[in-house]
Scaffold this motif. Structure first.
Motif, PDB file in Angstrom:
ATOM      1  N   UNK A 202     -15.091  43.679  51.841  1.00 27.03           N
ATOM      2  CA  UNK A 202     -16.068  43.101  52.757  1.00 27.03           C
ATOM      3  C   UNK A 202     -15.506  41.944  53.569  1.00 27.03           C
ATOM      4  N   UNK A 203     -14.287  41.523  53.254  1.00 26.77           N
ATOM      5  CA  UNK A 203     -13.672  40.420  53.997  1.00 26.77           C
ATOM      6  C   UNK A 203     -13.280  40.896  55.388  1.00 26.77           C
ATOM      7  N   UNK A 204     -13.408  40.021  56.362  1.00 26.16           N
ATOM      8  CA  UNK A 204     -12.926  40.340  57.705  1.00 26.16           C
ATOM      9  C   UNK A 204     -11.404  40.296  57.699  1.00 26.16           C
ATOM     10  N   UNK A 205     -10.751  40.946  58.663  1.00 27.70           N
ATOM     11  CA  UNK A 205      -9.283  40.866  58.708  1.00 27.70           C
ATOM     12  C   UNK A 205      -8.786  39.418  58.777  1.00 27.70           C
ATOM     13  N   UNK A 206      -9.454  38.571  59.579  1.00 31.61           N
ATOM     14  CA  UNK A 206      -9.026  37.179  59.662  1.00 31.61           C
ATOM     15  C   UNK A 206      -9.267  36.457  58.336  1.00 31.61           C
ATOM     16  N   UNK A 207     -10.413  36.757  57.687  1.00 35.48           N
ATOM     17  CA  UNK A 207     -10.681  36.145  56.393  1.00 35.48           C
ATOM     18  C   UNK A 207      -9.641  36.539  55.361  1.00 35.48           C
ATOM     19  N   UNK A 208      -9.218  37.809  55.403  1.00 38.16           N
ATOM     20  CA  UNK A 208      -8.173  38.268  54.487  1.00 38.16           C
ATOM     21  C   UNK A 208      -6.860  37.552  54.766  1.00 38.16           C
ATOM     22  N   UNK A 209      -6.520  37.375  56.053  1.00 44.85           N
ATOM     23  CA  UNK A 209      -5.283  36.680  56.425  1.00 44.85           C
ATOM     24  C   UNK A 209      -5.304  35.238  55.945  1.00 44.85           C
ATOM     25  N   UNK A 210      -6.415  34.554  56.150  1.00 46.10           N
ATOM     26  CA  UNK A 210      -6.515  33.151  55.732  1.00 46.10           C
ATOM     27  C   UNK A 210      -6.434  33.029  54.215  1.00 46.10           C
ATOM     28  N   UNK A 211      -7.038  33.999  53.499  1.00 45.70           N
ATOM     29  CA  UNK A 211      -6.958  33.987  52.037  1.00 45.70           C
ATOM     30  C   UNK A 211      -5.534  34.248  51.580  1.00 45.70           C
ATOM     31  N   UNK A 212      -4.878  35.216  52.226  1.00 47.19           N
ATOM     32  CA  UNK A 212      -3.493  35.559  51.889  1.00 47.19           C
ATOM     33  C   UNK A 212      -2.575  34.347  52.039  1.00 47.19           C
ATOM     34  N   UNK A 213      -2.737  33.603  53.128  1.00 43.65           N
ATOM     35  CA  UNK A 213      -1.880  32.437  53.358  1.00 43.65           C
ATOM     36  C   UNK A 213      -2.284  31.261  52.475  1.00 43.65           C
ATOM     37  N   UNK A 214      -3.598  31.040  52.331  1.00 48.14           N
ATOM     38  CA  UNK A 214      -4.062  29.904  51.535  1.00 48.14           C
ATOM     39  C   UNK A 214      -3.818  30.063  50.053  1.00 48.14           C
ATOM     40  N   UNK A 215      -3.691  31.309  49.591  1.00 52.14           N
ATOM     41  CA  UNK A 215      -3.473  31.540  48.161  1.00 52.14           C
ATOM     42  C   UNK A 215      -2.064  31.185  47.725  1.00 52.14           C
ATOM     43  N   UNK A 216      -1.134  31.056  48.683  1.00 55.21           N
ATOM     44  CA  UNK A 216       0.249  30.719  48.341  1.00 55.21           C
ATOM     45  C   UNK A 216       0.670  29.486  49.130  1.00 55.21           C
ATOM     46  N   UNK A 217       0.603  28.347  48.502  1.00 58.61           N
ATOM     47  CA  UNK A 217       1.013  27.119  49.174  1.00 58.61           C
ATOM     48  C   UNK A 217       2.495  27.156  49.531  1.00 58.61           C
ATOM     49  N   UNK A 218       3.288  27.787  48.658  1.00 58.36           N
ATOM     50  CA  UNK A 218       4.728  27.853  48.918  1.00 58.36           C
ATOM     51  C   UNK A 218       5.034  28.591  50.205  1.00 58.36           C
ATOM     52  N   UNK A 219       4.400  29.754  50.408  1.00 62.16           N
ATOM     53  CA  UNK A 219       4.665  30.518  51.630  1.00 62.16           C
ATOM     54  C   UNK A 219       4.124  29.794  52.853  1.00 62.16           C
TER      55      UNK A 219
END
Length: 473
Positions: A202-219
């Motif tokens: 149910x996540x939007x593509x942008x929401x998925x992208x922000x989650x993907x980046x925010x979930x890894x502080x190192x990246x």
């Protein structure tokens, strides 16, 4: 990348060589300008004029907006009132007129969190029209000068050097700003409970992208460091080619993410990418000769802005100061946002926050659990969002404002500014919740039981140097 070619000597050449008088030897001038080059074609001059005018028109306001940050708060208000206020109004009036006159559009939404609004696209039409008109006028004056006196500029190399300085500054400062916001991970914050508990599909593509980046502080920090380094490499003319290549690579990836994850910064990121490309284009023959053809390549022509050494050194010092100030200011702002996010996360949580499973649901006074499309099934309450699962919709996200004293929750929907709901709530027991009120035109009364929140693998997996088996859940 200039090859050093040594002369070939015979056995007695060095001994028999006649000495060269010192007076006849050319003076060594490390800053000597390059020899005259072939004049540009008419097409080259016209294209250059359009590129110069378009990029200047596109970025002038954003560049001008950087300087008032050095002023006092009262001075900034005066600048905003007397300079940027009229400027923005004139631009807005032009965009509205163009949209209505040529496209039949009634534009009501202004850019606010999105750089890809109808307003932005019509603005590009205006900027392109201004650049085309300026190019035509410039070319006409150039041709009239040639006809009148038989002379006109054969190239615009001096203007080209100044355009490169402008693009280096605009692109470099922007990359530094975005880089700092990732090196101090504040642009993509760590996903909260409401995001982690949201059904994946149910996540939007942008929401998925922000989650993907925010979930890894190192990246996130790694990508920010790349942007920051690319920005700083643009500060000097000697490292501009390397900085532009790196900026093109970084921004090319950002553009791809924005397009393919439908992030509404497509226009802005594309312009930054084109700025990097514009800096690389003059060096393409040299780069291709060296990297593709494996041939000796002459050194780049690094033109000087001024004929005096002291002026060029002063310009370099001023550029370092500007980039340094931009870096310091960006780090300060990013640190402020990061600390604010951590403070909000550390604050005492609202008693409503958590996962709640529906135990009973009444719609307009009648039980309706699992029988009606509007029936609620599950609720996740985060710091700022209210995720609701119904029979018909696996997840709907609302902005939420919780008033603990009045025991009310106020909900708003993204993309529906006129939709609002105010519901009352009560906690008869710590693990039991009741909500009632008017929602989507219906009277609802819902009872919940708190569900234990499991530790989310996305946030707890971490780095494993050794993986006997892949964990691809």
């Amino acid at each position: 990348m200039e090859a050093l070619e040594l002369p070939e000597y015979g056995e007695n050449d060095e001994a028999n060589a006649e000495p060269v008088p010192r007076a006849s030897m050319p003076a060594y001038r490390p800053d000597a300008t390059a020899p005259a080059q072939t004049p540009w074609s008419r097409l080259q001059r016209v294209l250059f004029r359009f590129v110069l005018l378009y990029f200047f028109a596109y970025s002038a306001q954003s560049v001008a907006g950087l300087f008032p940050t050095w002023l006092s708060e009262s001075a900034q208000k005066k600048v905003a009132e007397h300079v940027f206020g009229p400027w923005s109004k004139a631009e807005d009036d032009l965009v509205l007129w163009t949209g209505a006159k040529f496209f039949g559009l009634k534009i009501t939404v202004r850019p606010a969190g999105s750089g890809d609004t109808t307003w932005n696209y019509v603005q590009l039409v205006d900027l392109a029209a201004i650049a085309v008109a300026g190019t035509l006028l410039w070319t006409l004056l150039d041709e009239l000068l040639r006809m009148a006196v038989g002379w006109g500029p054969g190239h615009h190399r001096r203007l080209r050097d100044w355009l490169r300085v402008w693009l280096r500054f605009v692109l470099g400062v922007t990359l530094i700003g975005y880089g700092c916001a990732k090196v101090i991970p504040s642009q993509m914050p760590e996903p909260g409970l409401d995001r982690l508990a949201q059904p994946f599909g149910t996540a939007s593509p942008m929401g998925l992208l922000w989650t993907f980046l925010g979930a890894s502080k190192g990246y996130e920090m790694f990508s920010g460091a790349a942007e920051l380094l690319a920005g700083w490499l643009l500060v000097t003319r000697w490292t501009t080619t390397l900085g532009a290549l790196m900026a093109a690579a970084v921004m090319g990836n950002v553009v791809a993410l924005n397009f393919f994850y439908d992030t509404p910064v497509k226009l802005y990121s594309s312009h930054l990418f084109l700025m990097a490309v514009a800096l690389v284009v003059p060096e393409i023959p040299r780069l291709a000769r060296f990297f593709v053809l494996n041939r000796t390549t002459p050194a780049a022509e690094v033109g000087r802005l001024f004929p005096w050494k002291w002026a060029n050194r002063g310009a370099l010092a001023f550029g370092v100061f500007l980039f340094g100030h931009a870096t310091w200011q960006s780090f300060q702002q990013s640190r402020k946002y990061y600390d604010m996010q951590r403070e909000q996360a550390a604050q005492a949580q609202s008693p409503l926050q958590g996962n709640w499973a529906v135990t009973s649901f009444e719609l307009d006074g009648a039980p309706a659990v699992g029988t009606e499309d509007e029936a609620w099934r599950r609720l996740v309450v985060g710091r700022f969002y209210f995720n609701l699962e119904t029979v018909k919709d696996p997840s709907t996200r609302y902005f939420v404002q919780i008033e603990e004293k009045a025991k009310k929750v106020m909900l708003m929907k993204r993309g529906a500014p006129n939709w609002k709901a105010t519901l009352g709530w009560d906690l008869p027991e710590p693990d039991k919740l009741q909500i009632e009120g008017k929602f989507d035109g219906h009277d609802v009364f819902v009872e919940f039981k708190r569900s234990n929140v499991e530790r989310y693998l996305l946030m707890t997996r971490g780095l494993h140097w050794i993986n006997e088996y892949p964990d691809n859940e």
